[in-house]
Design a protein around this motif. Sequence first.
Motif, short mmCIF file in Angstrom:
data_model
loop_
_atom_site.label_atom_id
_atom_site.label_comp_id
_atom_site.label_asym_id
_atom_site.label_seq_id
_atom_site.Cartn_x
_atom_site.Cartn_y
_atom_site.Cartn_z
N MET A 118 0.85 -1.21 0.00
CA MET A 118 0.00 0.00 0.00
C MET A 118 0.88 1.25 0.00
O MET A 118 1.86 1.33 0.74
CB MET A 118 -0.90 0.00 1.24
N ILE A 119 0.53 2.22 -0.82
CA ILE A 119 1.27 3.48 -0.87
C ILE A 119 0.93 4.29 0.38
O ILE A 119 -0.25 4.49 0.70
CB ILE A 119 0.91 4.27 -2.13
N PRO A 120 1.93 4.78 1.12
CA PRO A 120 1.63 5.59 2.31
C PRO A 120 0.88 6.87 1.93
O PRO A 120 1.07 7.43 0.85
CB PRO A 120 3.02 5.92 2.87
N ALA A 121 0.03 7.31 2.84
CA ALA A 121 -0.63 8.60 2.62
C ALA A 121 0.39 9.72 2.66
O ALA A 121 0.36 10.64 1.83
CB ALA A 121 -1.70 8.81 3.69
N LEU A 122 1.29 9.66 3.62
CA LEU A 122 2.32 10.68 3.78
C LEU A 122 3.63 9.96 4.08
O LEU A 122 3.69 9.11 4.98
CB LEU A 122 1.96 11.63 4.92
N ALA A 123 4.68 10.27 3.31
CA ALA A 123 5.97 9.61 3.51
C ALA A 123 7.09 10.64 3.47
O ALA A 123 7.12 11.49 2.57
CB ALA A 123 6.19 8.54 2.44
N LEU A 124 7.98 10.55 4.44
CA LEU A 124 9.16 11.41 4.50
C LEU A 124 10.39 10.53 4.34
O LEU A 124 10.52 9.50 5.00
CB LEU A 124 9.23 12.14 5.85
N TYR A 125 11.30 10.97 3.47
CA TYR A 125 12.49 10.19 3.18
C TYR A 125 13.73 11.05 3.42
O TYR A 125 14.01 11.99 2.66
CB TYR A 125 12.48 9.72 1.72
N GLY A 126 14.46 10.75 4.48
CA GLY A 126 15.74 11.41 4.74
C GLY A 126 15.67 12.91 4.85
O GLY A 126 16.56 13.62 4.36
N ILE A 127 14.64 13.43 5.53
CA ILE A 127 14.45 14.88 5.60
C ILE A 127 15.50 15.52 6.51
O ILE A 127 15.65 15.15 7.68
CB ILE A 127 13.05 15.23 6.11
N GLU A 128 16.21 16.49 5.94
CA GLU A 128 17.18 17.27 6.69
C GLU A 128 16.87 18.76 6.53
O GLU A 128 16.46 19.20 5.47
CB GLU A 128 18.60 17.00 6.19
N LYS A 129 17.07 19.48 7.62
CA LYS A 129 16.87 20.93 7.57
C LYS A 129 17.88 21.61 8.48
O LYS A 129 18.07 21.21 9.63
CB LYS A 129 15.45 21.31 8.01
N ARG A 130 18.53 22.62 7.92
CA ARG A 130 19.49 23.42 8.68
C ARG A 130 19.08 24.88 8.61
O ARG A 130 18.53 25.34 7.61
CB ARG A 130 20.90 23.28 8.10
N PHE A 131 19.36 25.60 9.67
CA PHE A 131 19.26 27.05 9.66
C PHE A 131 20.67 27.57 9.85
O PHE A 131 21.22 27.52 10.97
CB PHE A 131 18.31 27.56 10.75
N GLY A 132 21.27 28.04 8.74
CA GLY A 132 22.68 28.37 8.79
C GLY A 132 23.46 27.08 9.04
O GLY A 132 23.18 26.04 8.43
N PRO A 133 24.40 27.10 9.96
CA PRO A 133 25.18 25.89 10.24
C PRO A 133 24.50 24.95 11.23
O PRO A 133 25.00 23.86 11.50
CB PRO A 133 26.48 26.44 10.83
N GLY B 8 16.29 15.39 1.17
CA GLY B 8 15.16 14.49 1.41
C GLY B 8 13.96 14.82 0.55
O GLY B 8 13.93 15.83 -0.17
N ARG B 9 12.96 13.93 0.62
CA ARG B 9 11.75 14.07 -0.19
C ARG B 9 10.51 13.86 0.68
O ARG B 9 10.53 13.13 1.67
CB ARG B 9 11.74 13.03 -1.31
N ILE B 10 9.41 14.53 0.28
CA ILE B 10 8.12 14.40 0.94
C ILE B 10 7.11 13.96 -0.10
O ILE B 10 6.95 14.62 -1.14
CB ILE B 10 7.67 15.73 1.58
N HIS B 11 6.43 12.84 0.14
CA HIS B 11 5.44 12.32 -0.80
C HIS B 11 4.06 12.30 -0.15
O HIS B 11 3.92 11.93 1.01
CB HIS B 11 5.80 10.90 -1.24
N LEU B 12 3.06 12.70 -0.93
CA LEU B 12 1.66 12.63 -0.52
C LEU B 12 0.96 11.65 -1.46
O LEU B 12 0.82 11.92 -2.65
CB LEU B 12 1.00 14.01 -0.60
N PHE B 13 0.59 10.49 -0.94
CA PHE B 13 0.01 9.41 -1.75
C PHE B 13 0.85 9.14 -2.99
O PHE B 13 0.35 9.01 -4.11
CB PHE B 13 -1.44 9.73 -2.11
N GLY B 14 2.16 9.08 -2.80
CA GLY B 14 3.08 8.72 -3.87
C GLY B 14 3.55 9.86 -4.74
O GLY B 14 4.50 9.69 -5.51
N ALA B 15 2.93 11.03 -4.63
CA ALA B 15 3.32 12.19 -5.44
C ALA B 15 4.32 13.04 -4.67
O ALA B 15 4.11 13.34 -3.48
CB ALA B 15 2.10 13.02 -5.81
N ASP B 16 5.37 13.46 -5.32
CA ASP B 16 6.41 14.26 -4.68
C ASP B 16 5.91 15.70 -4.51
O ASP B 16 5.63 16.39 -5.49
CB ASP B 16 7.68 14.25 -5.54
N ILE B 17 5.78 16.15 -3.26
CA ILE B 17 5.31 17.51 -2.99
C ILE B 17 6.40 18.36 -2.35
O ILE B 17 6.13 19.47 -1.86
CB ILE B 17 4.06 17.50 -2.07
#
Length: 266
Positions: free
Chosen positions: A1-16, A59-68
């Motif tokens: 089943m395709i996840p409704a919401l999927a996060l893959y390797g999400i990284e976020k930095r503010f400056g360093p 990283g990537r964010i998918h909503l029902f398989g679509a890259d958003i």
Amino acid sequence: MIPALALYGIEKRFGPTPILRGVDLAIEPGERHALIGPNGAGKSTLFNLIGGGARPNAGRIHLFGADITRLAPAAIARRGLARSFQRTSVFARLSVFDNLRCAAQLTERDRTRWWQRLSGAAAIDARAAEVLDAVGLGARRDVAAGTLSYAEQRALDLGIALAGGAHTLLLDEPTAGMNRAEAARAIELIRDTTAGRTLLMVEHDMDAVFAIADRISVLVQGRIIASGSPATIRADAGVRAAYLGERLEQGSAARAGDAADDGARR
């Protein structure tokens, strides 16, 4: 089943400064998922990335398989994801019903051509009326939204998301600022109205988390350290050491204090 919401390797930095450090998360369709963690863990940043308010560094964010991942908030909303904020976002000068009607009309606009919208007013009104009753604001239909109590405005926020046809909801601390009775009503409302929809919720109130969530993930210092059922998370020694034990103790102390106050009043 395709996840409704999927996060893959999400990284976020503010400056360093790293805020999110490789977050992976998959939420199934219809699942009610809670994201918990101490202040500064990165929960609000993660919500902002999912809703399109910012972009991850990796990283990537998918909503029902679509890259958003790089879509704007409006484009994400049109795909069926709605977000509530810690502060209410109702149109204060419009009536409660007109707030809901605006949300329903936007959904109808996406499905119809301009000449069909004129004949769709009855359907829009019916949708708004249905949601009005569902969120328990029928008696407040014609009052200005800005005059509602805080708890009522949070209920209207939820109603706007529902009237807009969202299938995936992000709720940011939905019981924050409420007393015990208001929080209990909000929990019941969320449980009733989100049935069948996908829900991701950030919440510090452990009573609300355990009452609503099918599954819980714990975010600490930008990393998810555990995911599982409420029973699994409650029993996880690492989670208790990092966060949950302190929260449960605070909740128990608060409930004991409330009980003592009730006894004194009697």
